[in-house]
Design an enzyme around this catalytic site. Structure first.
Site, short mmCIF file in Angstrom:
data_model
loop_
_atom_site.label_atom_id
_atom_site.label_comp_id
_atom_site.label_asym_id
_atom_site.label_seq_id
_atom_site.Cartn_x
_atom_site.Cartn_y
_atom_site.Cartn_z
NE ARG A 49 31.20 36.75 36.51
CZ ARG A 49 30.68 36.36 37.66
NH1 ARG A 49 30.54 35.10 37.99
NH2 ARG A 49 30.27 37.27 38.55
CG ASP A 229 33.86 43.93 40.67
OD1 ASP A 229 32.62 43.96 40.70
OD2 ASP A 229 34.50 42.98 40.19
O1 MRU Z 1 32.65 41.17 35.19
P1 MRU Z 1 32.38 40.24 36.32
O2 MRU Z 1 31.36 39.20 36.01
O3 MRU Z 1 33.66 39.64 36.89
O4 MRU Z 1 31.77 41.19 37.45
C1 MRU Z 1 31.50 40.61 38.70
C2 MRU Z 1 30.76 41.53 39.63
O5 MRU Z 1 30.52 42.67 39.35
C3 MRU Z 1 30.43 40.95 40.97
O6 MRU Z 1 29.29 41.56 41.49
C4 MRU Z 1 31.60 41.21 41.94
O7 MRU Z 1 32.82 40.82 41.36
C5 MRU Z 1 31.42 40.50 43.23
S1 MRU Z 1 31.57 38.74 43.09
C6 MRU Z 1 31.46 38.14 44.68
#
Ligand code: MRU
Length: 344
Positions: A49, A229
């Site tokens: 993730r 994201d």
């Molecule tokens: O659902 P996830 O755990 O993949 O969400 C991740 C996030 O929201 C992070 O803050 C984002 O991807 C940045 S990681 C450098």
């Protein structure tokens, strides 16, 4: 492909391995996700993730299949399936599209391998540059509030906002203190960021998400730094749900609020946050806790209606600075096309 290694991702020359993030910090288990079905499942279930890392992992998966000799048609189908595994982090689509372009222009395994290796090593470099730009914003003595997990677990490198915090600490700002939102429902802060901070030896305190405003009011928080994201061209950005709450609370308490991310998280096709697709996840994640390493506990009535948007959009007007790999942008820069100027 050459061997690749980061905190939670490895290619050993034959197999793709991930440190299963649903089991951390209780168990450190490396899973073989070389098979495309295993990789897609791992991305959907958040075993792997973080916006940058899912792009890297999907790219390596696709190119490994090319090396193993699957047909161009099957590769293109796999590219589509990987691209659709999660909808919000644009790094996933951007990485796959770079490989699709290579497939269209120069269908050679060596060209695909070069691109996958580039995507991996570039992410390390982008993280290092974000860390340098972000660390300068941090003063010794700051209390820094962060959300979700944006560190080595979520990228091929040192991370984005956590990378900045780490570099600030390692370059001598030893009196900083990190406040970690636990990040309901999947607890990336409580499980992953708390683990990374402990591994790095950075002073930290875990809080429930709803405690952030009182810490701000009591003067414990001098900066909020989060990851992202997807960043739209007007500076709105999507990040783990709960980020928007922090931005509003920070504004009310006049606390600077920064978002950190690489150019691969900027989406030139999104004019504003309204264009960003938000992933809606299953209700059981909210009815209780459903994280492999933690267990499965349901405390709500089994049939209660649930909303579970995995991300929210923070409007640009709440952001003090956008910490990109190239530079830190402010609102005036954003209005003058600063994000476009940060694209390679
Ligand atoms: O659902 P996830 O755990 O993949 O969400 C991740 C996030 O929201 C992070 O803050 C984002 O991807 C940045 S990681 C450098």
């Amino acid at each position: 492909m050459r061997k690749l290694e980061s905190l939670s991702f490895r290619f050993d020359g034959e197999k793709i391995l991930i440190l299963d993030q649903t089991l951390l910090p209780q168990q450190k288990t490396w899973l073989d996700v070389t098979q495309p079905e295993a990789m897609i499942e791992a991305i959907k279930s958040l075993r792997v993730r973080g916006a940058p890392l899912i792009g890297v992992a999907a790219a390596v998966c696709l190119v490994r299949q090319a090396e193993l000799g699957i047909t161009k048609k099957d590769l293109l189908n796999l590219a589509d399936a990987l691209r659709e595994a999660r909808p919000t982090a644009v790094n996933l689509m951007a990485a796959i599209d770079r490989l699709r372009e290579v497939m269209q222009n120069n269908f050679q395994i060596s060209a695909l391998v070069n691109m996958a290796e580039k995507i991996f090593s570039e992410d390390i470099e982008l993280c290092a540059n974000i860390a340098k730009n972000g660390a300068r914003l941090i003063q010794n003595g700051d209390g820094i509030l962060t959300h979700c997990n944006t560190g080595g677990l979520a990228t091929a490198g040192v991370g984005t906002s956590i990378g900045a915090i780490r570099l600030a600490y390692e370059s001598g700002k030893k009196n900083i203190h990190v406040y970690i939102d636990e990040t309901r429902p999947l607890l990336q802060g409580g499980r992953l960021t708390a683990w990374e901070m402990a591994e790095l030896g950075i002073p930290h305190t875990l809080i429930c998400d709803n405690m952030a405003p009182i810490l701000m009011r009591e003067g414990f928080v001098q900066k909020v730094i989060v990851g992202c994201d997807r960043i739209a061209m007007n500076g709105d950005f999507a990040n783990k749900v709960g980020t928007y709450n922090l931005a509003i609370a920070a504004k009310y308490h006049s606390i600077p609020f920064y978002v950190a991310g690489p150019y691969t998280t900027v989406d030139v096709h999104c004019a504003s946050g309204a264009d960003i697709p938000i992933e809606e996840r299953p209700g059981h994640e909210v009815r209780g806790v459903f994280v492999s390493g933690v267990g499965q506990v349901q405390w709500s009535p089994a049939n209660v209606s649930v909303r579970n948007p995995a991300f929210d959009v923070t409007p640009a007007e709440l952001v003090t600075g956008w910490v990109l790999d190239k530079k830190v942008l402010n609102m005036a820069d954003i209005k003058n096309g600063g994000l476009l100027a940060c694209m390679p």
